[in-house]
Structures are given as structure tokens and as C-alpha cells.
Scaffold this motif. Structure first.
Motif, PDB file in Angstrom:
ATOM      1  N   SER A 115       0.812  -1.229   0.000  1.00  0.00           N
ATOM      2  CA  SER A 115       0.000   0.000   0.000  1.00  0.00           C
ATOM      3  C   SER A 115       0.842   1.273   0.000  1.00  0.00           C
ATOM      4  O   SER A 115       0.296   2.369   0.068  1.00  0.00           O
ATOM      5  CB  SER A 115      -0.934   0.011   1.213  1.00  0.00           C
ATOM      6  OG  SER A 115      -0.194  -0.088   2.420  1.00  0.00           O
ATOM      7  N   HIS A 116       2.166   1.132  -0.113  1.00  0.00           N
ATOM      8  CA  HIS A 116       3.089   2.282  -0.109  1.00  0.00           C
ATOM      9  C   HIS A 116       2.960   3.103   1.172  1.00  0.00           C
ATOM     10  O   HIS A 116       3.053   4.333   1.152  1.00  0.00           O
ATOM     11  CB  HIS A 116       2.847   3.191  -1.309  1.00  0.00           C
ATOM     12  CG  HIS A 116       3.086   2.548  -2.641  1.00  0.00           C
ATOM     13  ND1 HIS A 116       4.314   2.066  -3.043  1.00  0.00           N
ATOM     14  CD2 HIS A 116       2.236   2.318  -3.676  1.00  0.00           C
ATOM     15  CE1 HIS A 116       4.212   1.576  -4.271  1.00  0.00           C
ATOM     16  NE2 HIS A 116       2.963   1.698  -4.662  1.00  0.00           N
ATOM     17  N   HIS A 167       2.162   7.932   6.428  1.00  0.00           N
ATOM     18  CA  HIS A 167       2.246   8.636   5.163  1.00  0.00           C
ATOM     19  C   HIS A 167       2.082   7.662   4.000  1.00  0.00           C
ATOM     20  O   HIS A 167       2.492   6.504   4.086  1.00  0.00           O
ATOM     21  CB  HIS A 167       3.604   9.339   5.000  1.00  0.00           C
ATOM     22  CG  HIS A 167       3.940  10.284   6.096  1.00  0.00           C
ATOM     23  ND1 HIS A 167       3.373  11.540   6.200  1.00  0.00           N
ATOM     24  CD2 HIS A 167       4.785  10.167   7.161  1.00  0.00           C
ATOM     25  CE1 HIS A 167       3.865  12.151   7.256  1.00  0.00           C
ATOM     26  NE2 HIS A 167       4.710  11.340   7.869  1.00  0.00           N
ATOM     27  N   TRP A 168       1.505   8.163   2.918  1.00  0.00           N
ATOM     28  CA  TRP A 168       1.523   7.424   1.648  1.00  0.00           C
ATOM     29  C   TRP A 168       2.637   8.007   0.798  1.00  0.00           C
ATOM     30  O   TRP A 168       2.623   9.191   0.461  1.00  0.00           O
ATOM     31  CB  TRP A 168       0.189   7.567   0.912  1.00  0.00           C
ATOM     32  CG  TRP A 168       0.148   6.749  -0.353  1.00  0.00           C
ATOM     33  CD1 TRP A 168      -0.151   5.420  -0.459  1.00  0.00           C
ATOM     34  CD2 TRP A 168       0.400   7.193  -1.692  1.00  0.00           C
ATOM     35  NE1 TRP A 168      -0.097   5.009  -1.769  1.00  0.00           N
ATOM     36  CE2 TRP A 168       0.249   6.077  -2.555  1.00  0.00           C
ATOM     37  CE3 TRP A 168       0.757   8.421  -2.252  1.00  0.00           C
ATOM     38  CZ2 TRP A 168       0.424   6.158  -3.939  1.00  0.00           C
ATOM     39  CZ3 TRP A 168       0.945   8.506  -3.627  1.00  0.00           C
ATOM     40  CH2 TRP A 168       0.771   7.380  -4.456  1.00  0.00           C
ATOM     41  N   THR A 289      -4.630   9.497  -1.763  1.00  0.00           N
ATOM     42  CA  THR A 289      -3.629  10.058  -2.666  1.00  0.00           C
ATOM     43  C   THR A 289      -4.303  11.145  -3.493  1.00  0.00           C
ATOM     44  O   THR A 289      -5.535  11.199  -3.562  1.00  0.00           O
ATOM     45  CB  THR A 289      -3.053   8.982  -3.605  1.00  0.00           C
ATOM     46  OG1 THR A 289      -3.941   8.779  -4.714  1.00  0.00           O
ATOM     47  CG2 THR A 289      -2.832   7.664  -2.879  1.00  0.00           C
ATOM     48  N   PRO A 290      -3.536  12.014  -4.147  1.00  0.00           N
ATOM     49  CA  PRO A 290      -4.160  13.069  -4.960  1.00  0.00           C
ATOM     50  C   PRO A 290      -5.072  12.543  -6.058  1.00  0.00           C
ATOM     51  O   PRO A 290      -6.009  13.228  -6.466  1.00  0.00           O
ATOM     52  CB  PRO A 290      -2.950  13.799  -5.552  1.00  0.00           C
ATOM     53  CG  PRO A 290      -1.854  13.564  -4.573  1.00  0.00           C
ATOM     54  CD  PRO A 290      -2.079  12.183  -4.050  1.00  0.00           C
ATOM     55  N   ARG A 299      -5.703   1.755  -7.660  1.00  0.00           N
ATOM     56  CA  ARG A 299      -6.209   3.026  -7.149  1.00  0.00           C
ATOM     57  C   ARG A 299      -7.661   3.173  -7.595  1.00  0.00           C
ATOM     58  O   ARG A 299      -8.012   2.813  -8.722  1.00  0.00           O
ATOM     59  CB  ARG A 299      -5.369   4.183  -7.695  1.00  0.00           C
ATOM     60  CG  ARG A 299      -5.820   5.545  -7.233  1.00  0.00           C
ATOM     61  CD  ARG A 299      -4.996   6.644  -7.877  1.00  0.00           C
ATOM     62  NE  ARG A 299      -3.758   6.907  -7.160  1.00  0.00           N
ATOM     63  CZ  ARG A 299      -2.536   6.631  -7.623  1.00  0.00           C
ATOM     64  NH1 ARG A 299      -2.395   6.055  -8.808  1.00  0.00           N
ATOM     65  NH2 ARG A 299      -1.459   6.939  -6.932  1.00  0.00           N
ATOM     66  N   THR A 300      -8.505   3.698  -6.723  1.00  0.00           N
ATOM     67  CA  THR A 300      -9.914   3.905  -7.030  1.00  0.00           C
ATOM     68  C   THR A 300     -10.143   5.364  -7.410  1.00  0.00           C
ATOM     69  O   THR A 300      -9.747   6.268  -6.671  1.00  0.00           O
ATOM     70  CB  THR A 300     -10.799   3.528  -5.831  1.00  0.00           C
ATOM     71  OG1 THR A 300     -10.559   2.159  -5.481  1.00  0.00           O
ATOM     72  CG2 THR A 300     -12.270   3.708  -6.165  1.00  0.00           C
TER      73      THR A 300
END
Length: 456
Positions: A115-116, A167-168, A289-290, A299-300
Motif C-alpha cells: 500500500s506504499h 504517510h503514503w 492520494t491526490p 487506485r480507485t
């Protein structure tokens, strides 16, 4: 044949919208070749190639052209991990150090790598290796062996940004470690595992991690890179040390086979690769995330009110996007033989919007690009004493104003209200300087400081 469709569900008007959308962006963004495949749970419904897989011979890009898929490879590593979780050989909560002889904090788990969220920032291993193999630069960092890689990671523990989950931070090295864990647990190399347990069951017969096998295929991309704004053929970087992070080479037709398995909850053509409830964990929303919540290699995104699960990738000379929507029964794969200044996810969401009844030109990315292109060009003041240039750069415009005394320097134009033509730049003193574009009939003017500059 570069265009294939047997889909009564995609009407000709939608196909024309998609084809025009992709060709327009290719022309505007200097993309030599692009391939697309669209599928549903039952099979491929549309596939096409656009442009040239090789400029020098003008050989066309087709639906079977093989490209580097870059970080789309990460979802294969997450699937492999979940398969081992399902067989009881691994737990997502296992510490990395439980499986690898590497000196990293014990509270970093497999979940954190996928998941970074381990706290490790990017360690630039991929950039260093890509540059080395492409011949564009040399970082001078030893990365030739597993031991070199472990030493690089161990030496970076002081770079960790915080506790796991704090954090990501996107980290290719984390996925390389996932590949190492899979090897340690299973006994086969990571590449052998993926070939045996994912590629072969899905009949992804033209997908490979091997550079020599890639070269044996006739219908393969020529990699292109434009370091000086001129497209040139470059060597294909092979990600042997980081196969799990970004090493797979594939055509779009193979990728949508893989995506169909995801649409069908882990099963395809009678073969189950992963339990459905376990596979759902790959799409979890573990970090913001952005571009939308991040899972395990997925990523969704919200696209015009619809949900799309996907991932992009780039190896500098190739770019990729793979995405799917279970709610809409749609899977989309896009691959190109260069990496434009944006991710192919943007084009993928445009295709998805067209398929679900939304004009893709209304999506923020396409609307913004179109507006930037309207405002770009050459400008001059009254009687041409001052000259200016405006051109896109990333998510902004940039402006240079010159004249008889000086050519001027480029300044970024930060968007304020893009549709209204309002931007600003920052002066040497740190002041915010408004810049606005106004249209009056056929005249397009740029106002900055004391100057009114007319588009010419």
C-alpha cells in the motif's frame, strides 16, 4: 488487422468518439503509437491500434503490439501475494524481516509495502536503472545484485518519513521487496511464479519479463524517448532487479484477459486464481492520494460519478493504463511506445467516460488541456516591440516575455480560474502578479503587469 469489434454494446458513435479522442491526444502530445482494448466479463468487445509501433518503417501499432507496462505490473505482485495468503503461506501482517534477511524496521509489514505506507520514500532505484539501461545518465549507485539492492534499502532507513501508516509515499523498492518475499516463501523466482500461477492460467501467452523473448516477437513496440523534444528510438530497459515493481511486457489483449479475471471476482474460463473475498482486499482504500484512494497496486477513481479501479505505469519509453469497473462491467487497457507528460490513466478515464455516456471532453483533464491549447501561442505588444510565448508545461502554462533588450525568462502561470483565463505568476520579490487572457472577437489578449499582448 488493427481494429477489431464484435460488440453490439458499443455503438459506432461511441467508437468514433473514442478513436478521435485518442488520435487527437496522440497528435497533440507526440505519441507515436498507442493500443487499446476494451472488454467485459465475457470477452474483448473492441480493440484497436493507432499510429506507428515503429516510426522508421511506419509499421502500425495493433491490438497485439507488445509494450512495457511499467507499474501496472504491481497489481500482479499484489495478486501473487494474495494467492500465497490464500494458501496459508503468507500473511499480510507478516513483518518483512520475517521472510527476508534485511535490516529494516520490524514493524514494516507486507501490507505496508503493497500500500506504499511503509514510511520509505522513493529510493529512486527504478530511475537509476532505467537511465542506466537507456544510456541517458548514470547515478553511480551499485544496483547490480540482490545484495546491492538490500544495501541500498538498508542505507536509507534514516530517510523513513514516519511510522508505518503515517504517510503514503510511492516506493518502487517496496514492491521489489514484495517480489523478494514471494521468492523466499515459494522457492521459485518471482518471474517463474507469476508465469506459472498468473500468466499461464490466463493464457497471457504474449506477456513476458524476458527481453530476448520480447525481441523475438514481430509485433513489438520500438521504444521512444524525447530528451530534447525530438522523438528518438531508445533501448528497452529490462527490469530484472525490479520485475515486481514494473517489469512486465504485454499487449493490451493479454491485459484485458487479466482484467476480466478481476471483473469476474478472481475466476476466468473455469480457473480460479484467487478467492473473491481475498481479492477484494487488493482494492481496499488504505491511503488517500491526490488521484484517489490506494489499495494494493490499484487506485480507485471517481470518473463522472462512476467508480473506476485502475493503475498506470511508465518506463520512460513506454506507458500503460489498466482499469476496470465491476459496476459497469468494463475493462480498459491502453499502452503506448513513449511516455507523455501525463499518465495514460487520463486517457483511460476518457475512454471509460465515453463508454458510460459522458462526453470525455468535459472531464477536467481534457477540458484543461483544450483550454491551455487555446491560450498557447505567440503574442506581441502594440507594434510588436515586445514579444511573448505561452505554452503548456505539465498542469500549468508558462510564459516568456521579451523584447529588444532581453529575450526574457520563462515564468510558470499558476491557474486561478482556467476557464475564465485567470492565472498568476510570482515576481522576484515574491509578489503574486495577476495574468489574464481576454477574448474580444478575433482578438485574444494576454494582460500581465503593464503589458497588453495580442495573440498573433
Amino acid at each position: 488487422m488493427s481494429r477489431e469489434t464484435d460488440a453490439p454494446g458499443i455503438d459506432e458513435a461511441t467508437i468514433e468518439t473514442i478513436d478521435d479522442l485518442l488520435r487527437d491526444r496522440m497528435a497533440a502530445d507526440d505519441v507515436p503509437g498507442l493500443s487499446l482494448a476494451i472488454a467485459d466479463r465475457d470477452g474483448i468487445v473492441y480493440a484497436n491500434g493507432y499510429g506507428s509501433r515503429t516510426l522508421e518503417t511506419n509499421d502500425p501499432a495493433t491490438a497485439e503490439t507488445i509494450y512495457g507496462i511499467g507499474s501496472v505490473s504491481k497489481s500482479f505482485a499484489s495478486l501473487a501475494t494474495l494467492q500465497l495468503v490464500g494458501s496459508g503461506e503468507l500473511s499480510l501482517e507478516d513483518s518483512v524481516t520475517a521472510h527476508l534477511d534485511i535490516d529494516v524496521p520490524e514493524d514494516i509489514t507486507i501490507h505496508h509495502l503493497l500500500s506504499h505506507t511503509s514510511g520509505f520514500p522513493s529510493l529512486a532505484t527504478s530511475e537509476a536503472l532505467l537511465a542506466r539501461q537507456m544510456g541517458t545518465g548514470e547515478a553511480g549507485v551499485p544496483l547490480g545484485t540482490r545484495e546491492d539492492f538490500y544495501a541500498h534499502v538498508e542505507g536509507a532507513t534514516d530517510e523513513i518519513a514516519g511510522e508505518p501508516d503515517d504517510h503514503w509515499m510511492y516506493c518502487n523498492s517496496g514492491y521489489t521487496l514484495v517480489g523478494e518475499v514471494i521468492e523466499a516463501v515459494d522457492g521459485r523466482s518471482y518471474v517463474e511464479y507469476v508465469e506459472d500461477e498468473i500468466l499461464s492460467p490466463l493464457a497471457m501467452d504474449r506477456s513476458t519479463f524476458d527481453g530476448d523473448e520480447f525481441e523475438s516477437f514481430t509485433d513489438r513496440m520500438t521504444p521512444y524517448f524525447a530528451p530534447e523534444d525530438e522523438m528518438e528510438a531508445y533501448p528497452l530497459p529490462i527490469r530484472e532487479r525490479s520485475a515486481a515493481a514494473g517489469g512486465l511486457l504485454a499487449p493490451v489483449t493479454d491485459l484485458v484477459q487479466y482484467l476480466r479475471m478481476h471483473l469476474r471476482g478472481g475466476e476466468l474460463d473455469g480457473t480460479r486464481l484467487c478467492a473473491e473475498d481475498l481479492l477484494q482486499r487488493a482494492y481496499g482504500e488504505y491511503a488517500e492520494t491526490p488521484a484517489g484512494p490506494y489499495g494494493y497496486g490499484w487506485r480507485t477513481r471517481d470518473v463522472a460519478g462512476e467508480t473506476m479501479i485502475g493503475h498506470g505505469g511508465s518506463i520512460a519509453v513506454s506507458a500503460a493504463y489498466a482499469g476496470f469497473s465491476p459496476d459497469d462491467d468494463v475493462a480498459i487497457a491502453l499502452l503506448s511506445n513513449t511516455s507523455p507528460s501525463y499518465g495514460l490513466a487520463e486517457l483511460g478515464t476518457g475512454v471509460f467516460a465515453a463508454l458510460t455516456g459522458t462526453d470525455p471532453h468535459t472531464l477536467p483533464f481534457f477540458a484543461r488541456r483544450a483550454r491551455f491549447e487555446e491560450l498557447s501561442g505567440e503574442y506581441e505588444s502594440y507594434r510588436g516591440i515586445k514579444q511573448a510565448e505561452v505554452e503548456p508545461e505539465g498542469g500549468m502554462l508558462r510564459l516568456r516575455v521579451g523584447g529588444p533588450i532581453s529575450d526574457g525568462a520563462w515564468s510558470p502561470l499558476v491557474p486561478d480560474d482556467v476557464e475564465a483565463g485567470k492565472f498568476y505568476t510570482i515576481s522576484a520579490a515574491g509578489d503574486r502578479v495577476p495574468v489574464r487572457f481576454e477574448e474580444d472577437g478575433d482578438d485574444l489578449s494576454c494582460y500581465i503587469d503593464r503589458w497588453r499582448l495580442h495573440n498573433v
